[in-house]
Structure formats: structure tokens, C-alpha cells
Design a protein around this motif. Structure first.
Motif, PDB file in Angstrom:
ATOM      1  N   LYS A 137       0.813  -1.214   0.000  1.00 55.08           N
ATOM      2  CA  LYS A 137       0.000   0.000   0.000  1.00 55.08           C
ATOM      3  C   LYS A 137       0.851   1.270   0.000  1.00 55.08           C
ATOM      4  CE  LYS A 137      -4.373  -1.323   0.213  1.00 55.08           C
ATOM      5  NZ  LYS A 137      -5.410  -0.837  -0.729  1.00 55.08           N
ATOM      6  N   GLY A 138       2.173   1.107   0.192  1.00 60.03           N
ATOM      7  CA  GLY A 138       3.057   2.267   0.235  1.00 60.03           C
ATOM      8  C   GLY A 138       2.888   3.104   1.487  1.00 60.03           C
ATOM      9  N   LEU A 139       2.454   2.475   2.579  1.00 55.90           N
ATOM     10  CA  LEU A 139       2.212   3.189   3.828  1.00 55.90           C
ATOM     11  C   LEU A 139       3.517   3.353   4.611  1.00 55.90           C
ATOM     12  CD1 LEU A 139      -1.066   1.299   4.781  1.00 55.90           C
ATOM     13  CD2 LEU A 139      -0.885   3.590   3.808  1.00 55.90           C
ATOM     14  N   ILE A 140       3.642   4.470   5.286  1.00 55.36           N
ATOM     15  CA  ILE A 140       4.854   4.783   6.039  1.00 55.36           C
ATOM     16  C   ILE A 140       4.678   4.333   7.483  1.00 55.36           C
ATOM     17  CG2 ILE A 140       6.485   6.601   6.677  1.00 55.36           C
ATOM     18  CD1 ILE A 140       6.155   6.132   3.659  1.00 55.36           C
ATOM     19  N   TYR A 141       5.706   3.700   8.028  1.00 48.39           N
ATOM     20  CA  TYR A 141       5.606   3.223   9.395  1.00 48.39           C
ATOM     21  C   TYR A 141       6.918   3.441  10.153  1.00 48.39           C
ATOM     22  CZ  TYR A 141       8.121  -0.851   7.520  1.00 48.39           C
ATOM     23  OH  TYR A 141       9.031  -1.665   6.912  1.00 48.39           O
ATOM     24  N   SER A 142       6.790   3.504  11.465  1.00 46.51           N
ATOM     25  CA  SER A 142       7.939   3.603  12.366  1.00 46.51           C
ATOM     26  C   SER A 142       7.469   3.229  13.763  1.00 46.51           C
ATOM     27  CB  SER A 142       8.522   5.019  12.379  1.00 46.51           C
ATOM     28  OG  SER A 142       7.554   5.975  12.759  1.00 46.51           O
ATOM     29  N   ASN A 143       8.376   2.720  14.582  1.00 52.73           N
ATOM     30  CA  ASN A 143       8.048   2.361  15.972  1.00 52.73           C
ATOM     31  C   ASN A 143       6.829   1.449  16.064  1.00 52.73           C
ATOM     32  OD1 ASN A 143      10.165   4.037  16.976  1.00 52.73           O
ATOM     33  ND2 ASN A 143       8.832   5.818  16.723  1.00 52.73           N
ATOM     34  N   ASN A 144       6.765   0.468  15.149  1.00 55.74           N
ATOM     35  CA  ASN A 144       5.730  -0.569  15.175  1.00 55.74           C
ATOM     36  C   ASN A 144       4.325  -0.080  14.859  1.00 55.74           C
ATOM     37  OD1 ASN A 144       7.592  -2.628  15.964  1.00 55.74           O
ATOM     38  ND2 ASN A 144       7.501  -1.844  18.055  1.00 55.74           N
ATOM     39  N   ARG A 145       4.197   1.085  14.228  1.00 55.55           N
ATOM     40  CA  ARG A 145       2.874   1.593  13.892  1.00 55.55           C
ATOM     41  C   ARG A 145       2.920   2.400  12.606  1.00 55.55           C
ATOM     42  NH1 ARG A 145       2.126   5.443  18.997  1.00 55.55           N
ATOM     43  NH2 ARG A 145       3.879   4.300  19.814  1.00 55.55           N
ATOM     44  N   LEU A 146       1.737   2.544  11.980  1.00 53.16           N
ATOM     45  CA  LEU A 146       1.646   3.380  10.794  1.00 53.16           C
ATOM     46  C   LEU A 146       1.675   4.846  11.201  1.00 53.16           C
ATOM     47  CD1 LEU A 146      -1.024   1.643   8.526  1.00 53.16           C
ATOM     48  CD2 LEU A 146       1.454   1.561   8.346  1.00 53.16           C
ATOM     49  N   ASP A 147       2.500   5.624  10.528  1.00 49.07           N
ATOM     50  CA  ASP A 147       2.715   7.010  10.936  1.00 49.07           C
ATOM     51  C   ASP A 147       1.438   7.851  10.916  1.00 49.07           C
ATOM     52  OD1 ASP A 147       5.336   6.343  11.235  1.00 49.07           O
ATOM     53  OD2 ASP A 147       6.099   7.558   9.574  1.00 49.07           O
ATOM     54  N   GLU A 148       0.561   7.602   9.929  1.00 48.63           N
ATOM     55  CA  GLU A 148      -0.598   8.478   9.770  1.00 48.63           C
ATOM     56  C   GLU A 148      -1.893   7.900  10.340  1.00 48.63           C
ATOM     57  OE1 GLU A 148      -0.632   9.454   5.577  1.00 48.63           O
ATOM     58  OE2 GLU A 148       0.437  11.314   6.036  1.00 48.63           O
ATOM     59  N   SER A 149      -1.823   6.769  11.007  1.00 47.17           N
ATOM     60  CA  SER A 149      -3.027   6.159  11.571  1.00 47.17           C
ATOM     61  C   SER A 149      -3.704   7.116  12.554  1.00 47.17           C
ATOM     62  CB  SER A 149      -2.680   4.844  12.265  1.00 47.17           C
ATOM     63  OG  SER A 149      -3.836   4.149  12.664  1.00 47.17           O
ATOM     64  N   CYS A 150      -2.913   7.763  13.382  1.00 47.13           N
ATOM     65  CA  CYS A 150      -3.450   8.710  14.369  1.00 47.13           C
ATOM     66  C   CYS A 150      -4.072   9.934  13.684  1.00 47.13           C
ATOM     67  CB  CYS A 150      -2.332   9.137  15.321  1.00 47.13           C
ATOM     68  SG  CYS A 150      -2.868  10.217  16.657  1.00 47.13           S
ATOM     69  N   ILE A 151      -3.419  10.422  12.627  1.00 46.26           N
ATOM     70  CA  ILE A 151      -3.931  11.595  11.902  1.00 46.26           C
ATOM     71  C   ILE A 151      -5.300  11.285  11.294  1.00 46.26           C
ATOM     72  CG2 ILE A 151      -3.549  13.096   9.900  1.00 46.26           C
ATOM     73  CD1 ILE A 151      -0.512  12.754  10.442  1.00 46.26           C
ATOM     74  N   TYR A 152      -5.417  10.114  10.682  1.00 48.22           N
ATOM     75  CA  TYR A 152      -6.689   9.743  10.069  1.00 48.22           C
ATOM     76  C   TYR A 152      -7.761   9.496  11.121  1.00 48.22           C
ATOM     77  CZ  TYR A 152      -5.413   9.552   5.143  1.00 48.22           C
ATOM     78  OH  TYR A 152      -5.071   9.886   3.850  1.00 48.22           O
ATOM     79  N   ALA A 153      -7.372   8.975  12.283  1.00 49.58           N
ATOM     80  CA  ALA A 153      -8.338   8.782  13.362  1.00 49.58           C
ATOM     81  C   ALA A 153      -8.938  10.124  13.787  1.00 49.58           C
ATOM     82  CB  ALA A 153      -7.670   8.102  14.553  1.00 49.58           C
ATOM     83  N   LYS A 154      -8.107  11.141  13.884  1.00 49.92           N
ATOM     84  CA  LYS A 154      -8.599  12.483  14.246  1.00 49.92           C
ATOM     85  C   LYS A 154      -9.562  13.003  13.192  1.00 49.92           C
ATOM     86  CE  LYS A 154      -4.571  13.799  17.013  1.00 49.92           C
ATOM     87  NZ  LYS A 154      -3.366  14.672  17.102  1.00 49.92           N
ATOM     88  N   ARG A 155      -9.252  12.722  11.927  1.00 49.06           N
ATOM     89  CA  ARG A 155     -10.159  13.151  10.853  1.00 49.06           C
ATOM     90  C   ARG A 155     -11.513  12.459  10.975  1.00 49.06           C
ATOM     91  NH1 ARG A 155      -7.573  12.442   5.073  1.00 49.06           N
ATOM     92  NH2 ARG A 155      -9.642  13.237   4.518  1.00 49.06           N
ATOM     93  N   VAL A 156     -11.490  11.163  11.281  1.00 50.32           N
ATOM     94  CA  VAL A 156     -12.736  10.413  11.433  1.00 50.32           C
ATOM     95  C   VAL A 156     -13.543  10.952  12.613  1.00 50.32           C
ATOM     96  CG1 VAL A 156     -13.749   8.157  11.963  1.00 50.32           C
ATOM     97  CG2 VAL A 156     -11.820   8.319  10.371  1.00 50.32           C
ATOM     98  N   ILE A 157     -12.859  11.206  13.723  1.00 49.17           N
ATOM     99  CA  ILE A 157     -13.538  11.725  14.914  1.00 49.17           C
ATOM    100  C   ILE A 157     -14.181  13.077  14.623  1.00 49.17           C
ATOM    101  CG2 ILE A 157     -13.148  12.620  17.250  1.00 49.17           C
ATOM    102  CD1 ILE A 157     -10.980  10.401  17.528  1.00 49.17           C
ATOM    103  N   GLU A 158     -13.462  13.942  13.917  1.00 53.12           N
ATOM    104  CA  GLU A 158     -14.004  15.264  13.565  1.00 53.12           C
ATOM    105  C   GLU A 158     -15.211  15.127  12.639  1.00 53.12           C
ATOM    106  OE1 GLU A 158     -10.668  17.296  11.923  1.00 53.12           O
ATOM    107  OE2 GLU A 158      -9.686  17.589  13.870  1.00 53.12           O
TER     108      GLU A 158
END
Length: 247
Positions: free
Chosen positions: A197-218
């Protein structure tokens, strides 16, 4: 915590433990974190110990004797593939620990029907977690007597975000009041999917997962004031993994 379901609250408090009732499944999702050596096997796992399906009595004995446990979650694989085993576990644990002992069940929804929903209600299930964005599944569950939660990984792609928003747009109509988003954790099993999928990850997690979660919550906040969206972060999951195994 006020946005959590009761099942989540107990997990965060370390008062709930997971019974993987089988590792057989109706799907094999590319992002699934289940170890390859377990996936597809009809074994039971509880508190990091493996059991034969015939050893449910021993698991129930542990659950019934633990004052620190206030609930269990039943996971898989797909638990409804061994529906009789699931019902037996729920009924017997409820009889031993009482109605206030909280039980939630995970499913991808493939095997849900009016009959299975009715039987889960009779067993005393408290909460059903559905790993699906398929609106028709929630329409089927609209009048269920147990709590219904959509629980899915937070995959940071525009297609996935759009699908979540479409479910949110229908949430009032289908009586869906809770969505749990899990921060996407990297495992050796889903790494191929992440790279494809070309997703970026570091420290055992996807970097933008949190950013997208905030978008969903909003988006959910603006679309449906009654809908509660909870984001289970990597840190929360780590705490649960440590705490939930204490008896």
C-alpha cells in the motif's frame, strides 16, 4: 474513558482477558495480525496458553476463580465458526460469575443472521464488536438487545477514510452509536500489505493512523452528535496486553 464502551473500560483497567476461541476464520485479511503458525488452527488460547477445544472446562475454572477479572472478550479467528462452543462458554461463565460479569464477542459479521443474533441475546452476551464497514450487517443488528460496536483498524488511506465516513453517514439510520478505531500496529504478518500500500511506518505503527483517526472523529462529531468514536492507541494496546493477563 467516557467515549469507551464498558468492554473497553474494563480492558484499560486490566480487568478483562481475551479467549481466542478458535483461529479458524472465514477470511484472511491482508492486515490480519494473527501469527501464521496459528491462523486456521482450531485451537483455543487464553492468557498466553494454548488449549484443545475439549479443555474449555479448565478455562472456565480459571475465569470463575479470578476475583480480579470482571469480564472476558471472545475473539478469533472468527468465533461464530464454532458457535456452539461460544454459546457454551457464555452461558457457563454467566452462570458462575453472574449477569454483571461482562462478555463481549468479536466477529467479522460473515455468519451473522437473525437466528445467531437471537441466540446470542438468549445467552446473555453484553456487547458485539464487528470488524466490518458493511452497512447491511449493522442493519441486521439494528434492534439487537446487546451493545453493538464497529471495531476496525484505522488504515490511513483515502479509500478507507471514505468508507468509514459512508458508514458514519448511515449511523443514525442503523442505530450505530459506537465506533472503535485501533491504531494500526505493524506485525510480520501484515508488513507485506503495508509495503504494498506504500504506507509509512515507524516504531511498530503506521505514521498516519493517528492523523486519520482524528479526521474520522471530527467528521463523526459534525455528522452525528450521538455517535461516539474511540481511538485505541498503540500505548493503550500495550498496557492492555500487559494488564489483561493478570489474574
Amino acid at each position: 474513558m467516557e467515549k469507551c464502551s464498558i468492554g473497553c473500560q474494563l480492558c484499560i483497567q486490566g480487568r478483562k482477558s481475551t479467549v481466542h476461541i478458535t483461529y479458524r476464520c472465514t477470511k484472511h485479511c491482508s492486515y490480519c495480525p494473527i501469527p501464521n503458525e496459528k491462523f486456521g488452527s482450531d485451537i483455543v488460547e487464553f492468557m498466553n496458553n494454548l488449549y484443545s477445544p475439549n479443555d474449555i472446562d479448565e478455562i472456565i475454572k480459571i475465569i470463575s476463580s479470578s476475583d480480579s477479572l470482571l469480564g472476558i472478550s471472545i475473539s478469533g479467528g472468527e468465533p461464530l465458526l464454532v458457535f456452539d462452543r461460544v454459546k457454551d462458554l457464555i452461558i457457563r461463565v454467566k452462570e458462575l460469575r453472574g449477569e454483571r460479569f461482562h462478555i463481549h464477542l468479536y466477529t467479522n459479521g460473515d455468519l451473522l443472521s437473525k437466528t445467531t443474533i437471537s441466540e446470542l441475546e438468549k445467552c446473555g452476551l453484553d456487547e458485539l464488536r464487528v470488524d466490518s464497514l458493511d452497512v447491511s450487517i449493522y442493519e441486521l443488528l439494528r434492534n439487537a438487545k446487546f451493545d453493538v460496536v464497529c471495531e476496525v483498524p484505522c488504515i490511513p488511506t483515502e479509500d478507507y477514510y471514505s468508507a468509514l465516513c459512508q458508514l458514519i453517514d448511515r449511523s443514525s439510520e442503523i442505530n450505530l452509536t459506537r465506533i472503535n478505531l485501533n491504531e494500526f500496529e505493524i506485525t510480520k504478518e501484515n508488513l507485506k500489505y503495508v509495503r504494498k500500500k506504500g504506507l509509512i511506518y515507524s516504531n511498530n505503527r503506521l505514521d498516519e493512523s493517528c492523523i486519520y483517526a482524528k479526521r474520522v472523529i471530527e467528521y463523526a462529531s459534525s455528522a452525528n452528535s450521538k455517535l461516539r468514536v474511540f481511538f485505541c492507541t498503540y500505548e493503550i494496546a500495550e498496557k492492555i496486553r500487559i494488564g489483561r493477563n493478570r489474574v
